[in-house]
Design a protein around this motif. Structure first.
Motif, PDB file in Angstrom:
ATOM      1  N   GLU A 155      13.812   6.910   5.909  1.00 35.24           N
ATOM      2  CA  GLU A 155      13.378   8.100   5.160  1.00 35.24           C
ATOM      3  C   GLU A 155      13.682   7.937   3.673  1.00 35.24           C
ATOM      4  N   GLN A 156      14.886   7.451   3.392  1.00 37.50           N
ATOM      5  CA  GLN A 156      15.284   7.250   1.990  1.00 37.50           C
ATOM      6  C   GLN A 156      14.505   6.110   1.350  1.00 37.50           C
ATOM      7  N   ARG A 157      14.389   5.005   2.072  1.00 40.52           N
ATOM      8  CA  ARG A 157      13.753   3.814   1.486  1.00 40.52           C
ATOM      9  C   ARG A 157      12.268   4.024   1.240  1.00 40.52           C
ATOM     10  N   LEU A 158      11.660   4.901   2.029  1.00 40.45           N
ATOM     11  CA  LEU A 158      10.240   5.193   1.846  1.00 40.45           C
ATOM     12  C   LEU A 158       9.991   5.748   0.444  1.00 40.45           C
TER      13      LEU A 158
ATOM     14  N   PRO B  44       9.170  -0.586  -5.124  1.00 44.11           N
ATOM     15  CA  PRO B  44       9.417  -1.949  -4.626  1.00 44.11           C
ATOM     16  C   PRO B  44      10.603  -2.656  -5.285  1.00 44.11           C
ATOM     17  N   HIS B  45      10.731  -2.522  -6.621  1.00 44.47           N
ATOM     18  CA  HIS B  45      11.800  -3.273  -7.291  1.00 44.47           C
ATOM     19  C   HIS B  45      13.185  -2.715  -6.967  1.00 44.47           C
ATOM     20  N   GLU B  46      13.228  -1.547  -6.328  1.00 46.44           N
ATOM     21  CA  GLU B  46      14.535  -0.987  -5.954  1.00 46.44           C
ATOM     22  C   GLU B  46      15.010  -1.509  -4.593  1.00 46.44           C
ATOM     23  N   LEU B  47      14.182  -2.337  -3.965  1.00 46.42           N
ATOM     24  CA  LEU B  47      14.566  -2.889  -2.657  1.00 46.42           C
ATOM     25  C   LEU B  47      14.964  -4.354  -2.808  1.00 46.42           C
TER      26      LEU B  47
ATOM     27  N   PRO C 245       4.147  -2.147  -8.432  1.00 46.26           N
ATOM     28  CA  PRO C 245       5.452  -1.682  -8.918  1.00 46.26           C
ATOM     29  C   PRO C 245       5.488  -0.217  -9.331  1.00 46.26           C
ATOM     30  N   VAL C 246       4.337   0.365  -9.669  1.00 55.70           N
ATOM     31  CA  VAL C 246       4.365   1.732 -10.191  1.00 55.70           C
ATOM     32  C   VAL C 246       4.225   2.807  -9.114  1.00 55.70           C
TER      33      VAL C 246
END
Ligand SMILES: Nc1ncnc2c1ncn2[C@@H]1O[C@H](COP(=O)(O)OP(=O)(O)OP(=O)(O)O)[C@@H](O)[C@H]1O
Ligand SMILES: [Mg+2]
Length: 287
Positions: free
Chosen positions: A152-155, A159-162, A112-113
């Motif tokens: 590009e953005q999702r990279l 993890p918790h933001e997906l 997560p970090v």
């Protein structure tokens, strides 16, 4: 497909214990290059422990012990090896590179970090001597392959933001980044809704066809088995009770437990079309 006559992976009489409890009891099966083997069975039957043993993670992450058995890996053009008997430094090279795993719980598998990018880049660079920029390119390429929109953005996200489906795709991207010969997918779709589930299974199948990887698909869903498997291993209470080609398991199950599992599925092929007359519509389509 490998031109070798040996199976890619041969598990012989594997037994795994936690203290006195035997979680995997004298389990044997084989996996051929390029094929999909399903491991099915009820909750607690030993599916995940079997998978973690193949990765030799059962000792590291959960204090299990492989008390007997062999896990013979026969990679094409390489010397066969017994994973049950390999030291940790050699195993680190094999994990990710030859065998990788999509874990049952993506949030525990992804840290997560760290951002998705730093995890993918780290996973790649721990095996490949390449620049950070090239590793980011590889990571982006994998994100595209698993069809993550706006990669590009999702990279750059954590993890918790997906969403759950996106996290699952990131895990698949990570697992496939180094083109492993064997992908273990432990209930990769259980937490997902039916539409996303079908997409993820389709994605694994597509990637498998592109790369020629063999897949071990762990599931308790016989519908998933019908959709993806070439062969099936049925586990119950730490033991293999039956195994065989998917057609044989569905057409002529021998063990009462296999029969019970199948009785819980109203009709094979019901995932595609509940009125379909064929018995293995999805399997045959792909054959
Ligand atoms: N770290 C551990 N310590 C002690 N027992 C464990 C540990 N991990 C698993 N077990 C036990 O081993 C058995 C097999 O567990 P496993 O996780 O392989 O089941 P599973 O078939 O994957 O089930 P599910 O379908 O629920 O994922 C269970 O009885 C479980 O409680
Ligand atoms: Mg499990």
């Amino acid at each position: 497909m490998s031109d070798s006559a040996l199976p890619l992976l041969e598990v012989n009489n594997l037994t795994v214990k936690f203290g006195d409890f035997t979680a995997v009891d004298d389990v044997s099966f084989q996996l051929n290059a390029g094929e999909t083997l399903a491991i099915v069975g009820e909750s607690g039957s030993g599916k995940t422990v079997t998978a973690l043993s193949l990765m030799r993670l059962v000792e590291l992450s959960s204090r299990g012990r492989i008390t007997s058995g062999e896990i013979l890996l026969n990679p094409p053009n390489e010397i066969p090896m017994d994973l049950a008997d390999l030291p940790e430094d050699k195993l680190r090279k094999i994990r990710g590179e030859l065998i990788s795993m999509i874990f049952q719980e993506p949030l525990t598998a992804l840290n997560p970090v760290f951002s998705v990018q730093s995890q993918l880049v780290e996973a790649i660079r721990s095996h490949r001597d390449i620049s950070k920029a090239s590793a980011i390119e590889m990571a982006l390429d994998m994100m595209r392959k698993v069809r993550i929109p706006d990669p590009e953005q999702r990279l750059k996200r954590f993890p918790h933001e997906l969403s759950g489906g996106m996290r699952q795709r990131v895990m698949i991207a990570q697992a496939l980044a180094l083109n492993p010969q064997i992908l273990i997918a432990d209930e990769p779709t259980t937490a997902l809704d039916v539409t996303i589930q079908a997409q993820i299974l389709g994605l694994i199948k597509d990637l498998q066809e592109q790369t020629g990887s063999a897949v071990i698909m762990i599931t308790h869903d016989m519908g998933v088995v019908a959709q993806v498997a070439d062969r099936v291993v049925v586990m119950r209470q730490s033991k293999v009770v039956e195994q065989g080609p998917v057609e044989q398991i569905f057409d002529d199950p021998q063990h009462p437990y296999t029969k019970a599992l199948l009785a819980a599925v109203p009709r094979l092929g019901s995932m595609a079309d509940k009125d379909a007359p064929e018995k293995f519509p999805l399997v045959e389509q792909d054959a």
